[in-house]
Design a protein around this motif. Structure first.
Motif, mmCIF file in Angstrom:
data_model
loop_
_atom_site.group_PDB
_atom_site.id
_atom_site.type_symbol
_atom_site.label_atom_id
_atom_site.label_comp_id
_atom_site.label_asym_id
_atom_site.label_seq_id
_atom_site.Cartn_x
_atom_site.Cartn_y
_atom_site.Cartn_z
ATOM 1 N N ASP A 1 24.655 -73.248 9.725
ATOM 2 C CA ASP A 1 25.309 -73.002 10.911
ATOM 3 C C ASP A 1 25.861 -74.540 11.287
ATOM 4 O O ASP A 1 24.969 -75.539 11.873
ATOM 5 C CB ASP A 1 24.575 -72.615 11.958
ATOM 6 C CG ASP A 1 25.198 -72.227 13.467
ATOM 7 O OD1 ASP A 1 26.503 -72.891 13.547
ATOM 8 O OD2 ASP A 1 24.883 -71.719 14.213
ATOM 9 N N ASP A 2 26.951 -74.813 11.439
ATOM 10 C CA ASP A 2 27.367 -76.168 11.703
ATOM 11 C C ASP A 2 27.342 -76.587 13.183
ATOM 12 O O ASP A 2 27.261 -77.704 13.493
ATOM 13 C CB ASP A 2 29.076 -76.391 11.517
ATOM 14 C CG ASP A 2 29.252 -76.403 9.944
ATOM 15 O OD1 ASP A 2 29.011 -77.310 9.007
ATOM 16 O OD2 ASP A 2 29.703 -75.225 9.480
ATOM 17 N N ASP A 3 27.054 -75.536 13.867
ATOM 18 C CA ASP A 3 26.746 -75.820 15.349
ATOM 19 C C ASP A 3 25.168 -76.075 15.901
ATOM 20 O O ASP A 3 24.901 -76.481 16.843
ATOM 21 C CB ASP A 3 27.191 -74.853 16.196
ATOM 22 C CG ASP A 3 28.887 -74.793 16.213
ATOM 23 O OD1 ASP A 3 29.590 -75.782 16.178
ATOM 24 O OD2 ASP A 3 29.256 -73.471 16.401
ATOM 25 N N GLN A 4 24.602 -75.677 14.751
ATOM 26 C CA GLN A 4 23.071 -75.839 14.924
ATOM 27 C C GLN A 4 22.634 -77.686 15.096
ATOM 28 O O GLN A 4 22.918 -78.198 14.071
ATOM 29 C CB GLN A 4 22.231 -75.273 13.894
ATOM 30 C CG GLN A 4 20.648 -75.606 13.712
ATOM 31 C CD GLN A 4 19.904 -75.115 14.966
ATOM 32 O OE1 GLN A 4 19.040 -76.061 15.480
ATOM 33 N NE2 GLN A 4 19.918 -74.190 15.456
ATOM 34 N N PRO A 5 22.236 -77.997 16.107
ATOM 35 C CA PRO A 5 21.873 -79.259 16.387
ATOM 36 C C PRO A 5 20.891 -79.994 15.299
ATOM 37 O O PRO A 5 20.633 -81.147 14.870
ATOM 38 C CB PRO A 5 21.568 -79.714 17.786
ATOM 39 C CG PRO A 5 21.021 -78.385 18.136
ATOM 40 C CD PRO A 5 21.679 -77.315 17.450
ATOM 41 N N PHE A 6 19.588 -78.957 14.817
ATOM 42 C CA PHE A 6 18.809 -79.365 13.781
ATOM 43 C C PHE A 6 19.653 -79.054 12.552
ATOM 44 O O PHE A 6 19.823 -78.045 12.229
ATOM 45 C CB PHE A 6 17.516 -78.638 14.095
ATOM 46 C CG PHE A 6 16.466 -79.255 15.143
ATOM 47 C CD1 PHE A 6 15.526 -80.172 14.795
ATOM 48 C CD2 PHE A 6 16.937 -78.745 16.378
ATOM 49 C CE1 PHE A 6 14.733 -80.434 15.934
ATOM 50 C CE2 PHE A 6 16.206 -79.310 17.379
ATOM 51 C CZ PHE A 6 14.959 -80.066 16.971
ATOM 52 N N GLY A 7 19.587 -80.160 11.460
ATOM 53 C CA GLY A 7 20.146 -80.053 10.228
ATOM 54 C C GLY A 7 19.636 -80.212 9.152
ATOM 55 O O GLY A 7 18.467 -80.510 8.944
ATOM 56 N N PRO A 8 20.272 -80.149 7.864
ATOM 57 C CA PRO A 8 19.421 -80.256 6.596
ATOM 58 C C PRO A 8 18.976 -81.860 6.426
ATOM 59 O O PRO A 8 17.783 -81.910 5.924
ATOM 60 C CB PRO A 8 20.769 -80.265 5.487
ATOM 61 C CG PRO A 8 21.919 -79.328 6.191
ATOM 62 C CD PRO A 8 21.600 -79.988 7.762
ATOM 63 N N GLY A 9 19.429 -82.996 7.120
ATOM 64 C CA GLY A 9 18.835 -84.009 7.022
ATOM 65 C C GLY A 9 17.664 -84.086 7.645
ATOM 66 O O GLY A 9 16.667 -84.854 7.329
ATOM 67 N N HIS A 10 17.573 -83.630 8.875
ATOM 68 C CA HIS A 10 16.180 -83.527 9.622
ATOM 69 C C HIS A 10 15.154 -82.882 8.675
ATOM 70 O O HIS A 10 13.873 -83.258 8.727
ATOM 71 C CB HIS A 10 16.259 -82.708 10.832
ATOM 72 C CG HIS A 10 17.330 -83.216 12.009
ATOM 73 N ND1 HIS A 10 18.115 -82.665 12.267
ATOM 74 C CD2 HIS A 10 17.520 -84.527 12.403
ATOM 75 C CE1 HIS A 10 19.045 -83.184 13.210
ATOM 76 N NE2 HIS A 10 18.315 -84.536 13.185
ATOM 77 N N ALA A 11 15.553 -81.865 7.953
ATOM 78 C CA ALA A 11 14.405 -81.285 7.035
ATOM 79 C C ALA A 11 14.114 -82.289 6.041
ATOM 80 O O ALA A 11 12.708 -82.284 5.433
ATOM 81 C CB ALA A 11 14.870 -79.979 6.429
ATOM 82 N N ALA A 12 14.900 -82.996 5.402
ATOM 83 C CA ALA A 12 14.702 -83.829 4.395
ATOM 84 C C ALA A 12 14.110 -85.289 4.485
ATOM 85 O O ALA A 12 13.670 -86.124 3.749
ATOM 86 C CB ALA A 12 16.272 -83.872 3.550
ATOM 87 N N GLU A 13 14.358 -85.604 5.821
ATOM 88 C CA GLU A 13 14.063 -87.113 6.193
ATOM 89 C C GLU A 13 12.574 -87.089 6.953
ATOM 90 O O GLU A 13 12.192 -88.187 7.092
ATOM 91 C CB GLU A 13 15.351 -87.753 7.037
ATOM 92 C CG GLU A 13 16.426 -87.777 6.291
ATOM 93 C CD GLU A 13 16.437 -89.015 5.174
ATOM 94 O OE1 GLU A 13 15.289 -89.640 5.159
ATOM 95 O OE2 GLU A 13 17.050 -88.530 4.164
ATOM 96 N N HIS A 14 12.209 -85.989 7.357
ATOM 97 C CA HIS A 14 11.075 -86.027 8.259
ATOM 98 C C HIS A 14 9.900 -85.194 7.680
ATOM 99 O O HIS A 14 10.182 -84.213 6.922
ATOM 100 C CB HIS A 14 11.293 -85.605 9.619
ATOM 101 C CG HIS A 14 12.204 -86.083 10.658
ATOM 102 N ND1 HIS A 14 11.695 -87.237 11.344
ATOM 103 C CD2 HIS A 14 13.336 -86.049 10.866
ATOM 104 C CE1 HIS A 14 12.738 -87.708 11.927
ATOM 105 N NE2 HIS A 14 13.839 -87.125 11.666
ATOM 106 N N GLY A 15 8.616 -85.756 7.940
ATOM 107 C CA GLY A 15 7.453 -84.936 6.942
ATOM 108 C C GLY A 15 7.499 -85.368 5.606
ATOM 109 O O GLY A 15 8.206 -86.227 5.125
ATOM 110 N N ASP A 16 6.494 -84.821 5.005
ATOM 111 C CA ASP A 16 6.148 -85.132 3.522
ATOM 112 C C ASP A 16 6.611 -84.138 2.542
ATOM 113 O O ASP A 16 6.350 -84.248 1.351
ATOM 114 C CB ASP A 16 4.601 -85.095 3.532
ATOM 115 C CG ASP A 16 4.096 -86.142 4.454
ATOM 116 O OD1 ASP A 16 4.312 -87.343 4.347
ATOM 117 O OD2 ASP A 16 3.330 -85.729 5.168
#
Length: 427
Positions: free
Chosen positions: A198-213
């Protein structure tokens, strides 16, 4: 490859935290261990642990630690979710965030500070437990950030970035380290699939890949995949694999683990008779993804029919019935865990398909995520390539596709830039 379950208590569902009973947890964990599972993911209810913004209940933290210790007694590692958050259609948000006291979960400075303090205290209470697999910031909290949630907490992508950074830092601080080393508990971020679709969702793929381990994915084929492809169609049984490959496209470190942290066989789109085959094909496909950390099935036990107002599918998602009887899906899960746990780690697919995240001038494309959703042009192209190749290809962002060193590091030797045209990038 790790095999675990999301722990749904057999008695009184997650309301059992209200009158925590160690013997009931032990009974459930003994059953889970009998499947050959090696870990459980557990869900304390946030409002019960932090009922006031300045109060984190010591007795609630002690209950959580005891659950982790009970898991250890059955040879199970434990991953603990901090912020619940959202579970099986119900929201569990503290009263100091609602009605007369409503403030924005993600942007209000006092709320963010108090939430981070809770995450830090929870992590500190769990630190040092030898079977602590890690801490997940919360269960699909991105669903609070935008529609279709009925009362969203609006947040911009940059604010979401800041919130995640604060929570991950608090968890790591509580665990006593800046980053997870070998064998150390991992901090993870869990989002539902709107982050990728969803392009309107403010949490995006980069958040998943750049945060956490690790990069975490939650795969549910009631999102349209099963309706489009059928319960056992390739677009359904490969959905977990596809989502892992799609998410991995944003990983800058090719060694970053990919964790399928939630996947289940929802009976509103998977007939019970097809569920064991869906379990088998889904897990086998997910195990074929490079850097696959593991599969954590949703869930351990059915919701009891004595509890009302759940969506119908929630009553039949367990590997066990609510009275502890092993179901055919549980038996199939156990067989796969026994077979695949000792298998060599999957090598990375040598072929990757290019996802258009930018245009010819390098500007971000506004609808790139929508094309990835089930039935979208990119998802159909990926499935066509998987059928041609016999396994799902990796995914490469166009913004990174012209970097030969990055492609080599990921083991990519061929690019698919159109659905059926394969171009060599190196010999």
């Amino acid at each position: 490859m790790r095999f675990g379950v999301n722990y749904t208590p057999s008695a009184d569902w997650f309301h059992s935290w209200l009158d925590f009973t160690p013997s009931a947890v032990a009974r459930d964990f003994e059953a889970i261990a009998s499947l050959g599972a090696d870990h459980v993911r557990i869900f304390p209810l946030w409002p019960l642990v932090q009922p006031n913004r300045s109060l984190v209940r010591a007795s609630a933290l002690a209950d959580i630690v005891q659950v982790v210790d009970i898991a250890a007694s059955f040879g199970l590692d434990a991953n603990v979710d901090a912020l619940q958050g959202h579970l099986s259609s119900f929201d569990f948000v503290p009263s100091w965030l609602e009605s007369w006291h409503r403030r924005n979960l993600f942007t209000d400075p006092d709320v963010v500070g108090s939430t981070a303090a809770y995450v830090r205290q929870l992590a500190s209470a769990l630190a040092g437990r030898p079977n602590l697999l890690g801490l997940t910031i919360g269960n699909e909290l991105n669903q609070f950030a935008h529609a279709p949630h009925p009362a969203p907490h609006p947040v911009a992508p940059a604010q979401a970035e800041s919130w995640l950074g604060t929570m991950v830092a608090a968890a790591r601080d509580g665990l006593g380290g800046s980053e997870a080393g070998p064998g150390a508990p991992a901090v993870t971020v869990a989002q539902y699939d709107a982050a990728w679709y969803d392009d309107d969702q403010p949490f995006g793929p980069g958040h998943a890949a750049e945060h956490g381990d690790m990069t975490v994915t939650h795969s549910w084929v009631f999102n349209g995949a099963a309706r489009i492809h059928g319960p056992l169609g390739e677009g359904s049984v490969r959905h977990g694999e596809y989502l892992m490959q799609l998410a991995a496209a944003w990983n800058r470190d090719p060694r970053r683990p990919n964790w399928l942290q939630e996947v289940g066989a929802p009976t509103n789109v998977i007939p019970p008779g097809d569920a064991p085959e869906f379990v088998e094909r889904t897990i086998r496909n997910a195990a074929d993804v490079q850097q696959a950390f593991g599969v954590t099935w949703w869930c351990s036990h059915d919701v009891s029919r004595a509890l009302v107002d759940f969506p119908e599918l929630e009553y039949d998602l367990g590997l066990f019935s609510s009275d502890g009887v092993l179901k055919p899906v549980g038996a199939r899960f156990a067989e796969l865990a026994a077979e695949l746990r000792g298998s060599p780690a999957a090598t990375a697919p040598e072929t990757a398909i290019v996802l258009d995240d930018v245009d010819a001038e390098g500007r971000p494309l506004p609808d790139s995520r929508r094309a990835c959703a089930p039935g979208g042009a990119f998802s159909l192209a990926w499935l066509a390539a998987a059928e041609q190749l016999g396994r799902g290809p990796q995914v490469v962002l166009r913004s990174r596709s012209a970097d030969p060193a990055a492609l080599r590091a990921r083991g990519i030797h061929r690019l698919i830039d159109e659905p059926f045209a394969v171009a060599h990038t190196e010999s």
